[in-house]
Design a protein around this motif. Structure first.
Motif, PDB file in Angstrom:
ATOM      1  N   ILE A  67       0.836  -1.204   0.000  1.00  0.00           N
ATOM      2  CA  ILE A  67       0.000   0.000   0.000  1.00  0.00           C
ATOM      3  C   ILE A  67       0.872   1.255   0.000  1.00  0.00           C
ATOM      4  O   ILE A  67       0.563   2.254  -0.666  1.00  0.00           O
ATOM      5  N   LYS A  68       1.997   1.215   0.728  1.00  0.00           N
ATOM      6  CA  LYS A  68       2.926   2.355   0.732  1.00  0.00           C
ATOM      7  C   LYS A  68       3.466   2.611  -0.670  1.00  0.00           C
ATOM      8  O   LYS A  68       3.588   3.769  -1.094  1.00  0.00           O
ATOM      9  N   ALA A  69       3.791   1.530  -1.390  1.00  0.00           N
ATOM     10  CA  ALA A  69       4.304   1.675  -2.753  1.00  0.00           C
ATOM     11  C   ALA A  69       3.244   2.283  -3.663  1.00  0.00           C
ATOM     12  O   ALA A  69       3.536   3.169  -4.478  1.00  0.00           O
ATOM     13  N   VAL A  70       1.995   1.822  -3.525  1.00  0.00           N
ATOM     14  CA  VAL A  70       0.893   2.352  -4.351  1.00  0.00           C
ATOM     15  C   VAL A  70       0.650   3.828  -4.030  1.00  0.00           C
ATOM     16  O   VAL A  70       0.489   4.653  -4.932  1.00  0.00           O
ATOM     17  N   THR A  71       0.660   4.163  -2.746  1.00  0.00           N
ATOM     18  CA  THR A  71       0.434   5.556  -2.329  1.00  0.00           C
ATOM     19  C   THR A  71       1.524   6.473  -2.871  1.00  0.00           C
ATOM     20  O   THR A  71       1.249   7.569  -3.377  1.00  0.00           O
ATOM     21  N   CYS A  72       2.748   6.009  -2.796  1.00  0.00           N
ATOM     22  CA  CYS A  72       3.884   6.786  -3.311  1.00  0.00           C
ATOM     23  C   CYS A  72       3.746   6.996  -4.813  1.00  0.00           C
ATOM     24  O   CYS A  72       3.997   8.093  -5.326  1.00  0.00           O
ATOM     25  N   ALA A  73       3.330   5.957  -5.536  1.00  0.00           N
ATOM     26  CA  ALA A  73       3.152   6.050  -6.991  1.00  0.00           C
ATOM     27  C   ALA A  73       2.054   7.053  -7.341  1.00  0.00           C
ATOM     28  O   ALA A  73       2.194   7.833  -8.292  1.00  0.00           O
ATOM     29  N   LYS A  74       0.964   7.049  -6.585  1.00  0.00           N
ATOM     30  CA  LYS A  74      -0.130   7.993  -6.837  1.00  0.00           C
ATOM     31  C   LYS A  74       0.331   9.435  -6.625  1.00  0.00           C
ATOM     32  O   LYS A  74      -0.012  10.329  -7.403  1.00  0.00           O
ATOM     33  N   MET A  75       1.125   9.646  -5.577  1.00  0.00           N
ATOM     34  CA  MET A  75       1.579  10.998  -5.268  1.00  0.00           C
ATOM     35  C   MET A  75       2.569  11.514  -6.312  1.00  0.00           C
ATOM     36  O   MET A  75       2.631  12.717  -6.578  1.00  0.00           O
ATOM     37  N   ALA A  76       3.327  10.594  -6.924  1.00  0.00           N
ATOM     38  CA  ALA A  76       4.328  10.994  -7.913  1.00  0.00           C
ATOM     39  C   ALA A  76       3.748  11.136  -9.316  1.00  0.00           C
ATOM     40  O   ALA A  76       4.429  11.630 -10.220  1.00  0.00           O
ATOM     41  N   ALA A  77       2.490  10.723  -9.498  1.00  0.00           N
ATOM     42  CA  ALA A  77       1.904  10.693 -10.842  1.00  0.00           C
ATOM     43  C   ALA A  77       1.771  12.077 -11.461  1.00  0.00           C
ATOM     44  O   ALA A  77       1.982  12.249 -12.664  1.00  0.00           O
ATOM     45  N   ASN A  78       1.432  13.056 -10.686  1.00  0.00           N
ATOM     46  CA  ASN A  78       1.148  14.385 -11.248  1.00  0.00           C
ATOM     47  C   ASN A  78       2.296  15.367 -11.124  1.00  0.00           C
ATOM     48  O   ASN A  78       2.099  16.574 -11.184  1.00  0.00           O
ATOM     49  N   THR A  79       3.503  14.852 -10.936  1.00  0.00           N
ATOM     50  CA  THR A  79       4.678  15.722 -10.917  1.00  0.00           C
ATOM     51  C   THR A  79       5.526  15.393 -12.142  1.00  0.00           C
ATOM     52  O   THR A  79       5.425  14.299 -12.699  1.00  0.00           O
ATOM     53  N   PRO A  80       6.373  16.324 -12.577  1.00  0.00           N
ATOM     54  CA  PRO A  80       7.246  16.040 -13.727  1.00  0.00           C
ATOM     55  C   PRO A  80       8.463  15.206 -13.360  1.00  0.00           C
ATOM     56  O   PRO A  80       9.234  14.799 -14.237  1.00  0.00           O
ATOM     57  N   SER A  81       8.660  14.923 -12.071  1.00  0.00           N
ATOM     58  CA  SER A  81       9.854  14.205 -11.616  1.00  0.00           C
ATOM     59  C   SER A  81       9.899  12.777 -12.147  1.00  0.00           C
ATOM     60  O   SER A  81       8.867  12.105 -12.217  1.00  0.00           O
ATOM     61  N   PRO A  82      11.096  12.296 -12.509  1.00  0.00           N
ATOM     62  CA  PRO A  82      11.236  10.901 -12.947  1.00  0.00           C
ATOM     63  C   PRO A  82      10.921   9.935 -11.808  1.00  0.00           C
ATOM     64  O   PRO A  82      11.147  10.248 -10.633  1.00  0.00           O
ATOM     65  N   VAL A  83      10.416   8.780 -12.165  1.00  0.00           N
ATOM     66  CA  VAL A  83      10.086   7.736 -11.192  1.00  0.00           C
ATOM     67  C   VAL A  83      10.844   6.477 -11.560  1.00  0.00           C
ATOM     68  O   VAL A  83      10.868   6.072 -12.726  1.00  0.00           O
ATOM     69  N   MET A  84      11.486   5.870 -10.569  1.00  0.00           N
ATOM     70  CA  MET A  84      12.160   4.589 -10.792  1.00  0.00           C
ATOM     71  C   MET A  84      11.464   3.521  -9.957  1.00  0.00           C
ATOM     72  O   MET A  84      11.257   3.696  -8.752  1.00  0.00           O
ATOM     73  N   LEU A  85      11.092   2.424 -10.601  1.00  0.00           N
ATOM     74  CA  LEU A  85      10.434   1.299  -9.944  1.00  0.00           C
ATOM     75  C   LEU A  85      11.455   0.192  -9.731  1.00  0.00           C
ATOM     76  O   LEU A  85      12.108  -0.247 -10.681  1.00  0.00           O
ATOM     77  N   TYR A  86      11.598  -0.249  -8.508  1.00  0.00           N
ATOM     78  CA  TYR A  86      12.527  -1.328  -8.188  1.00  0.00           C
ATOM     79  C   TYR A  86      11.730  -2.531  -7.707  1.00  0.00           C
ATOM     80  O   TYR A  86      10.981  -2.448  -6.732  1.00  0.00           O
ATOM     81  N   GLY A  87      11.884  -3.648  -8.391  1.00  0.00           N
ATOM     82  CA  GLY A  87      11.173  -4.861  -7.995  1.00  0.00           C
ATOM     83  C   GLY A  87      11.640  -6.050  -8.814  1.00  0.00           C
ATOM     84  O   GLY A  87      12.155  -5.895  -9.922  1.00  0.00           O
TER      85      GLY A  87
END
Length: 507
Positions: A166-186
């Motif tokens: 849930i923390k990972a999902v919440t973090c992804a939702k918060m980062a969705a509307n910013t221009p910042s790059p996102v890196m997924l580790y899994g």
């Protein structure tokens, strides 16, 4: 028709190697095929290879590779293969023939043996522009749930209630509307592509292009052209073509398995991200771009940097928001939820009416560590539904035999055998106590002093079984694994999982 020895394209030497039955097949290949003997003399040269090099077979056959191509033995892939007697797979190469023709190609070379003696090498060649046209011309059928932006998933598609998940999902939702790059580790199968699409579909870019590329699946030379684009005349056969950075302008570009991208290309990616400009191969002009970059890695970023598979400066730039997606073995409380989700999904797709799983099967699924993660679980459920018939309940008998074997092999052992306990009892007590002290220390660090519940009790029991087995065989992993009925690979995994060191048991 098998070629005659009088045919200049098929000299007598080729028959001595013993591959004459295959030669007629090579005539129709779209790839260039070149066969050389053990000394590097060309003995077969197919029509496609002649088109790539713009040379006639009669000019080539019977001559050494280094005489036909402007190459030394050290940089000729055929000569390298003959020297090492090892295959060379999907290696990009820019070479020039003696007539001045320059070709940009992908080479695969295999050594040829007869009765364990090296006889020669076969080289398969594809021209860069042919590869590019082949990939570009592939028509991918649109999935019935595919959206106009070429995605299928959003956050409603992500199933799980585990707190870390849930923390990972919440973090992804918060980062969705910013221009910042996102890196997924899994790990593989945890759902990195699903997260990437969900982030895109929650952003203001959702009506723009979402483009995904697997950096591990495409050779470096081809990958660079696909990302940056090309201009006519950049190399032989090149044409005006928009790259994926330009195609994704205003949208999202997903770089899957970034740590598999060659380091040299990672430096070029870094420049594009920093400057927000891209230059096509062969061009002097730059185009400004606005792209949301989502990347994924399947290895701990620090380990990838240490192993020189990921540039640290690229990691700092793309890992502005780093989201760790936990593997399924660390969110086993979600297994039941996922099982019922996949039951509903695949029952509809396969026209079945399966609504539940038996208690025994549920226990078996929960006890497995799922090295293939959610993807593996889904495939197991889908396979079982194919065999369920009209029954509304999935049971163990509906699993395919190899799946049952895997699940049972990884399940927690019901206990050590008397023989194993007796053998372990002969192990020096002070060494065994030293190891249990190490385990207790490890548990304290992880905050497990007052653990409760069946999973923790199972974990404790599993540690004891592994420890007794290693003690009984003085740290010999193969024998210890065999004694408790699991594979060596699985035993090693469980040792790492429980922080057990084999050397502690070597007398």
């Amino acid at each position: 028709m098998i070629p005659q020895q009088t045919d200049p394209q098929f000299p007598a030497q080729i028959l001595d190697i013993g591959y004459e039955d295959f030669l007629p097949l090579f005539n129709g290949f779209s790839e260039g095929i070149l066969i050389a003997d053990h000394s590097g003399i060309i003995i077969y040269y197919n029509p496609a290879m002649a088109l790539i090099d713009e040379l006639a077979p009669a000019e080539v056959v019977g001559k050494k590779v280094v005489d036909i191509y402007d190459l030394e033995a050290e940089n000729s892939m055929i000569m390298q293969c003959l020297a090492s007697q090892s295959p060379i797979i999907d290696r990009s190469m820019l070479y020039r023939t003696v007539r001045g023709k320059v070709a940009n190609t992908i080479h695969t070379v295999f050594p040829l043996f007869r009765q364990k003696r090296l006889q020669g090498a076969i080289c398969m060649v594809r021209e860069y522009n042919i590869l590019k046209e082949t990939i570009s011309s592939v028509s991918i059928p649109r999935h019935k749930q595919m959206r106009a932006n070429e995605t299928r998933f959003d956050f409603a598609s992500i199933i799980g209630g585990n707190s870390d998940f849930i923390k990972a999902v919440t973090c992804a939702k918060m980062a969705a509307n910013t221009p910042s790059p996102v890196m997924l580790y899994g790990e593989t199968g945890t759902g990195k592509e699903l997260f990437a699409q969900a982030i895109h579909n929650r952003s203001k870019r959702k009506d723009k292009h979402y483009t995904a590329i697997n950096c591990a699946a495409i050779p470096e030379n081809l990958l660079e052209g696909l990302l940056f684009g090309t201009v006519r005349g950049a190399f032989t056969g090149s044409c005006e073509r928009m790259g994926l950075f330009e195609r994704s302008n205003g949208g999202t570009l997903f770089l899957d398995e970034l740590n598999s991208m060659p380091i040299s290309l990672q430096a070029k990616i870094l420049r594009v991200i920093q400057e927000q400009k891209v230059r096509r191969l062969g061009s002097l002009e730059e185009a400004r771009i606005d792209v949301k970059i989502i990347s994924s890695i399947n290895q701990d970023p620090r380990k990838a940097i240490t192993a020189k598979r990921l540039r640290p400066d690229l990691f700092y730039r793309l890992g502005v928001v780093l989201i760790s997606i936990p593997p399924l073995r660390k969110r086993k409380d979600d297994i039941s939820l996922l099982v019922h989700h996949f039951l509903e999904k695949h029952s509809i797709a396969l026209n079945r009416k399966v609504t539940d799983v038996s208690t025994n099967l549920s226990s078996l699924l929960s006890g497995y560590d799922w090295p293939g993660n959610v993807r593996e679980l889904e495939h197991v459920i889908e396979g079982a539904i194919n065999l369920v018939g009209s029954s509304p309940t999935l049971t163990q008998r509906h699993l395919q035999s190899h799946v049952t074997a895997f699940l049972q092999q990884d399940g927690t052992s019901s206990g050590s055998s008397p023989e194993l306990k007796a053998a372990a009892s002969s192990y020096p007590l002070k060494n065994l106590e030293k190891h249990f002290s190490r385990l207790r220390s490890h548990d304290k660090v992880l905050g497990r002093n007052n653990r409760k519940g069946l999973p923790d009790l199972q974990a404790d029991h599993e540690k004891i079984v592994l420890t007794e087995a290693l003690a009984a065989y003085q740290g010999h992993v193969t024998k210890a694994a065999k004694a408790i009925g699991i594979s060596r690979q699985l035993f090693n995994y469980k040792m790492k999982k429980h922080n057990i060191c084999r050397n502690d048991f070597v007398l």
